[in-house]
Design an enzyme around this catalytic site. Structure first.
Site, PDB file in Angstrom:
ATOM      1  N   LYS A   1       1.257  -1.131   0.126  1.00 35.90           N
ATOM      2  CA  LYS A   1       0.136  -0.702   0.146  1.00 35.90           C
ATOM      3  C   LYS A   1       0.893   1.259   0.368  1.00 35.90           C
ATOM      4  O   LYS A   1       2.060   1.304   0.816  1.00 35.90           O
ATOM      5  CB  LYS A   1      -1.027   0.476   1.006  1.00 35.90           C
ATOM      6  CG  LYS A   1      -1.992   1.003   1.053  1.00 35.90           C
ATOM      7  CD  LYS A   1      -3.594   0.623   0.319  1.00 35.90           C
ATOM      8  CE  LYS A   1      -4.157   2.003  -0.114  1.00 35.90           C
ATOM      9  NZ  LYS A   1      -3.134   3.451  -0.776  1.00 35.90           N
TER      10      LYS A   1
ATOM     11  N   LYS B   1       5.470   0.979  -3.281  1.00 38.58           N
ATOM     12  CA  LYS B   1       5.380   2.860  -3.436  1.00 38.58           C
ATOM     13  C   LYS B   1       5.428   3.283  -4.673  1.00 38.58           C
ATOM     14  O   LYS B   1       5.892   1.639  -5.895  1.00 38.58           O
ATOM     15  CB  LYS B   1       5.892   4.187  -2.614  1.00 38.58           C
ATOM     16  CG  LYS B   1       6.065   5.081  -3.246  1.00 38.58           C
ATOM     17  CD  LYS B   1       5.370   6.022  -2.246  1.00 38.58           C
ATOM     18  CE  LYS B   1       4.873   7.302  -2.203  1.00 38.58           C
ATOM     19  NZ  LYS B   1       3.842   7.661  -0.959  1.00 38.58           N
TER      20      LYS B   1
ATOM     21  N   ASP C   1       0.166  10.618  -4.534  1.00 43.67           N
ATOM     22  CA  ASP C   1       1.397  11.438  -3.920  1.00 43.67           C
ATOM     23  C   ASP C   1       1.097  12.578  -4.950  1.00 43.67           C
ATOM     24  O   ASP C   1       0.175  12.925  -5.791  1.00 43.67           O
ATOM     25  CB  ASP C   1       1.995  10.540  -4.034  1.00 43.67           C
ATOM     26  CG  ASP C   1       3.083  10.550  -3.012  1.00 43.67           C
ATOM     27  OD1 ASP C   1       3.280  10.613  -1.444  1.00 43.67           O
ATOM     28  OD2 ASP C   1       4.450  11.540  -3.346  1.00 43.67           O
TER      29      ASP C   1
HETATM   30  N1  GLU Z   1       0.661   8.579  -0.837  1.00 40.55           N
HETATM   31  C1  GLU Z   1       0.844   9.244   0.101  1.00 40.55           C
HETATM   32  C2  GLU Z   1       1.494   8.324   1.400  1.00 40.55           C
HETATM   33  O1  GLU Z   1       3.211   9.111   1.326  1.00 40.55           O
HETATM   34  C3  GLU Z   1      -0.676   8.051   0.559  1.00 40.55           C
HETATM   35  C4  GLU Z   1      -0.431   6.558   0.540  1.00 40.55           C
HETATM   36  C5  GLU Z   1      -2.217   5.920   0.078  1.00 40.55           C
HETATM   37  O2  GLU Z   1      -2.842   6.485   0.338  1.00 40.55           O
HETATM   38  O3  GLU Z   1      -2.239   4.931  -0.231  1.00 40.55           O
HETATM   39  O4  GLU Z   1       1.601   7.972   2.752  1.00 40.55           O
END
Ligand code: GLU
Length: 448
Positions: A93, A129, A169
């Protein structure tokens, strides 16, 4: 490497050897290992089981070509990434970042951070990511759509609600998630809502997801301030950035009685002594997608400082919500002189190690991103929960859950730091609490 316990130096050297030139990844690993010395000394079995080495190596790294055609009929080529870092606690995730600076090392650093952040939320989510070096700036809607479709045409085979669940993101918001989801649905012929989070409310999204990272950062800052016997009411705040995280941090600060004096984008910053006008900022950034300078053009009394350093604006609270390494040692020193009392990271790794040291030496309350910006991903996990039960919750209920999760994260960090006789050290608390949950679960699953 001086900050890393001798017992962990070998693991860190291996990270340097295996990942040459990936300085952001090295920095993120060094930061976590720098905290783990006392934990390893108390629990030497983590060393014997080589938990650290396992966590430093992603489970899977995917790199792919993203070809697409621009509005002039010209073929464009970008590079796509997904680092599926750890699935010990749940499906991978973490967000997707579209920005020209994105390299494999960037995605790896973000994926590494994500493991511990997600662990801190207490939710069943692993860490991952992704992203691309695609630059959305100046691109039309149709170009963004074609890029997203091409990106998903490769990525879809690696995703699934029980496998890997991306979100947004930097450079990826509701519009991009829509195009990505549309293409996933089309290719797979499945309305698998739980495969992406940050969806629109009408098609499987969660209330409060858009607001969650910014709100969560302020809930965390508020907890730190309350535990120090004070409140945010009446305080001056500087928030860097003007994207999704910054906008909703500004909204929540204002709601809690703080005054946001300044915000920024990559071209410079604006100062508004009356407090940032949120409706105008949202209109400029979310609707018109214009530069922050326009705010000063349209708001009486506001000024724009081109290329300047937002941290020269004095305030008691600072929320770096833009990007990695945006706040260095020099800026931190100036902020301490200017009277800053609390810093909470809304972005991922916005403070350099030198800056963090300045804050800690000056006994500033410092909330690291892993803890302070976990509200976004935590609400993504709430979105997955709603998708799994085919339910949708109210804004109030979801926001209350978010606030409760942020209190829980604050409490885990506080307890862990006190347990190791380091009260007030949220960096140690966040790294150690996140690590212990992942490490214990990893050991329970065998050699994986
Ligand atoms: N990009 C966000 C973070 O850095 C959210 C990631 C998500 O919701 O999966 O945590």
């Amino acid at each position: 490497m001086t900050s890393i316990d001798p017992a962990l130096q070998h693991a860190y050297k291996e990270v340097l050897r295996r990942n040459p030139g990936e300085s952001e990844f090295h920095q993120a690993v060094e930061e976590v290992l720098g905290s783990l010395g006392p934990v390893i000394q108390r629990h030497p079995h983590y060393l014997a089981e080589r938990v650290i080495e396992r966590l430093c190596e992603p489970e899977r790294q995917i790199i792919f070509r993203v070809p697409w055609t621009d509005d002039h009929g010209q073929v464009q080529i970008n590079r796509g990434f997904r680092v599926e870092y750890s699935s010990v606690l749940g499906p991978y995730k973490g967000g997707l970042r579209f920005h020209p600076s994105v390299l494999l090392g960037t995605v790896k650093f973000l994926g590494f951070e994500q493991i511990f952040k997600n662990a801190l939320t207490g939710m069943p989510i692993g860490g991952g990511k992704g992203g691309s070096d695609f630059d959305p700036k100046g691109r039309s809607d149709t170009e963004i759509m074609r890029f997203c479709q091409s990106f998903m045409t490769e990525l879809y085979r690696h995703l699934g609600e029980y496998t890997d669940v991306p979100a947004g993101d930097i450079g990826v918001g509701g519009r991009e998630i829509g195009y990505l989801f549309g293409q996933y649905k089309r290719i797979t012929n499945r309305y698998e809502a739980g495969v992406l989070t940050g969806k629109g409310i009408a098609w499987g999204g969660s209330q409060a997801r858009t607001e969650a990272t910014g709100y969560g950062t302020v809930y965390f800052a508020d907890q730190m301030v309350q535990h120090a016997g004070s409140s945010l009411d009446g305080l001056d705040v500087v928030v860097s950035g003007s994207g999704n995280v910054a906008i909703y941090a500004i909204e929540k600060v204002t709601e809690l009685g703080g005054r946001v004096l300044a915000c920024s984008d990559s071209s410079g910053y604006v100062v508004d002594e009356k407090g940032i006008d949120l409706e105008l900022l949202k209109d400029i950034k979310e609707e018109r997608r214009e530069r922050i300078k326009v705010y000063a053009d349209e708001r009486d009394g506001a000024t724009f400082v081109e290329g300047g350093r937002i941290w020269d604006v004095s305030a008691q609270i600072a929320l770096p919500c833009a990007t990695q390494n945006e706040l260095d040692e020099d800026a931190a020193t100036a902020m301490v002189k200017g009277g800053v009392k609390v810093v909470a990271e809304g972005a991922n790794m916005p403070c350099t190690p030198g800056a963090v040291k300045v804050f800690q030496d000056a006994e500033i309350l410092f909330g690291p991103g892993k803890a302070a910006n976990a509200g976004g991903v935590a609400t993504s996990a709430l979105e997955m929960q709603q998708n799994a039960s085919r339910d949708s919750w109210s804004f109030e209920y979801t926001d209350a859950r978010l606030e409760e999760i942020m209190r829980g994260i604050h409490e885990s960090c506080r307890k862990m730091s006190e347990d190791y006789d380091r009260p007030g050290d949220y960096v140690f608390g966040a790294n150690a609490a996140g690590f212990v949950r992942v490490a214990d679960s990893m050991l329970a699953l065998g050699v994986i």
